[in-house]
Design an enzyme around this catalytic site. Structure first.
Site, PDB file in Angstrom:
ATOM      1  CG  HIS A 198      -0.308   0.013   2.547  1.00 42.44           C
ATOM      2  ND1 HIS A 198       0.146   1.167   3.142  1.00 42.44           N
ATOM      3  CD2 HIS A 198      -0.055  -0.989   3.419  1.00 42.44           C
ATOM      4  CE1 HIS A 198       0.654   0.882   4.323  1.00 42.44           C
ATOM      5  NE2 HIS A 198       0.553  -0.425   4.517  1.00 42.44           N
ATOM      6  CB  CYS A 225       1.282  -3.821   5.216  1.00 42.45           C
ATOM      7  SG  CYS A 225      -0.229  -4.586   5.862  1.00 42.45           S
TER       8      CYS A 225
END
Length: 467
Positions: free
Chosen positions: A427, A443
């Protein structure tokens, strides 16, 4: 900065109301974030006078750079500023990061810890009825399948970053400093000044070995980018500039392509939605969008620049319609299929492959010590532009859910790409200058412009290796 690993279930984004009230651009375009003002920018002199014959003797294999403090002949006000700062800082150690000292970064992260009340989170589709959320159950909200397929590729934020149409660049009225940057040519044993440093960062960006936000310094992300470019081209990955590396950098670049260009601000630029990002999930959830905080932040992302370097180039500018500013001439589209990426925590790099060919590299943040990413091989299962973020705050009976609207300052930036490993994905980031330095909640975090390049070239089903 989240204190507990978020539970992120990325699902394709649904309809967001087009009736977002436009926020007027502030009359005073001075940034409200002290860390991103020109005066807070560390002295360029300690970073831009680079000795290109670096040594790579560190045990971790990272390239190290020796800084030369010899005074250079002033060319214009920019170089005079550099030289004046250089004289005042000859005995000051180089900063630990491209454009942010270790102490400054620590203060920023500690402030984020104090202000961030998120304990869990999900990238989700926009709810059609916010009142339907059961605030006592963080997993209660779900949309019908028919509402999960709307494309947000035409959102103005995405266009600001990746669409050059109507954003015409020229080389008229460039300063002597900008002309020096554009004309810089590497030669063996040269002492590289700020002009060559910017030229090298731009060439790496143009060759898709991203150095992150370009800032006129030669820090961690720039060093990695040079090593990664050499690897991409099958050259010895020494981290040292040499003739073969220089030849490879300029091989596919038009000889007359300028690094710094002039750009005239338009009414659309000035009338973009801007709003200060508040602290805390509840305050964020009351925003119509997590917009850019001001025009400088928007232009920084559009032109792949650290905002403080943008400030240095454009002293005394008011950022008004019709005003001409100096910006970086950014890279062309990658136009390479990406079917495998490798996110290496030790290297703090995302490697993008087309088959066995390395086609691009990006600085990244891969988890943290508190919330490490899992190791293994997974697949991209969905791709979402402009995701909402479902923030969970508190525990037990005090647990509440807040829906945070899309935008470049959303906790996951402008793109989410979910993995077959639940809760994990690739992301964007609301803090581009923190990439490779701050932690993530498990992440893989990239700058918004880098994650958009990956998004444009990767398909669902692509392999993601977390190392």
């Amino acid at each position: 900065m989240m204190k507990i690993k978020p539970i992120i279930t990325a699902i394709s984004i649904a309809a967001v109301s087009a009736s977002v009230a436009a926020l007027a651009a502030p009359a005073d375009s001075t940034r409200t974030l002290p860390v991103r003002t020109a005066d807070a920018m560390p002295g360029l002199a300690k970073k831009v006078s680079l000795n290109v014959q670096e040594n790579r003797s560190r045990s971790d294999g990272a390239a190290t750079v020796q800084l030369n403090t010899e005074k250079a002949k002033p060319v214009d006000s920019m170089n005079q500023l550099i030289n004046n700062k250089q004289e005042a800082n000859q005995n000051v150690p180089a900063p630990a990061a491209d454009n942010m000292s270790a102490a400054e970064l620590t203060r920023k992260d500690e402030q984020a810890d104090r202000n961030d009340d998120i304990s869990e989170g999900q990238a989700v589709a926009a709810p059609s009825d916010l009142s339907s959320i059961d605030s006592s159950d963080p997993l209660a909200f779900e949309l019908p399948e028919s509402e999960k397929r709307q494309d947000f590729s035409d959102d103005p934020t995405i266009k600001n970053i990746e669409d050059k149409d109507g954003k015409k660049h020229t080389t008229l009225n460039l300063s002597n400093y900008a002309k020096q940057v554009n004309g810089a040519v590497w030669s063996p044993n040269m002492k590289v000044n700020s002009a060559m440093t910017i030229k090298m960062q731009a060439l790496l960006d143009w060759n898709h070995a991203s150095p992150g936000p370009i800032d006129g310094g030669w820090g961690m992300n720039s060093k990695k980018a040079l090593v990664n470019f050499q690897t991409m081209k099958g050259l010895p990955a020494t981290g040292k500039m040499d003739q073969k590396t220089w030849n490879a950098l300029i091989k596919n670049i038009p000889a007359n392509k300028p690094v710094l260009v002039t750009y005239t601000l338009t009414a659309d630029d000035i009338n973009t939605n801007f709003a200060t990002t508040p602290s805390g999930s509840e305050a964020k959830s009351k925003m119509k969008g997590l917009y850019y905080q001001d025009i400088k932040e928007m232009l920084g992302e559009r032109f792949h620049m650290d905002v403080r370097y943008l400030d240095k180039l454009n002293k005394n500018k008011k950022y008004a319609v019709g005003e001409t500013i100096t910006v970086l001439n950014t890279r062309d589209k990658l136009n390479q299929r990406i079917n495998r990426v490798v996110a290496n925590k030790a290297d703090k790099t995302l490697y993008a492959y087309n088959g066995d060919k390395l086609v691009a590299t990006y600085p990244t943040t891969v988890g943290s010590d508190a919330t490490p990413s899992p190791k293994g091989t997974f697949k991209i299962i969905n791709k979402v532009k402009m995701p909402w973020y479902k923030s969970t705050v508190g525990e037990g009976a005090q647990k509440k859910v807040h829906m945070i609207a899309p935008g470049p300052n959303n906790p996951v930036g402008v793109v989410w790409m979910g993995l077959s490993k639940p809760s994990y994905g690739l992301h964007g980031s609301p803090v581009p200058e923190g990439i490779s330095r701050q932690g993530s909640a498990g992440c893989v975090r990239l700058t918004n412009w880098d994650v958009l390049e990956v998004y444009a070239n990767i398909e669902n089903g692509a392999v993601v290796e977390l190392q």
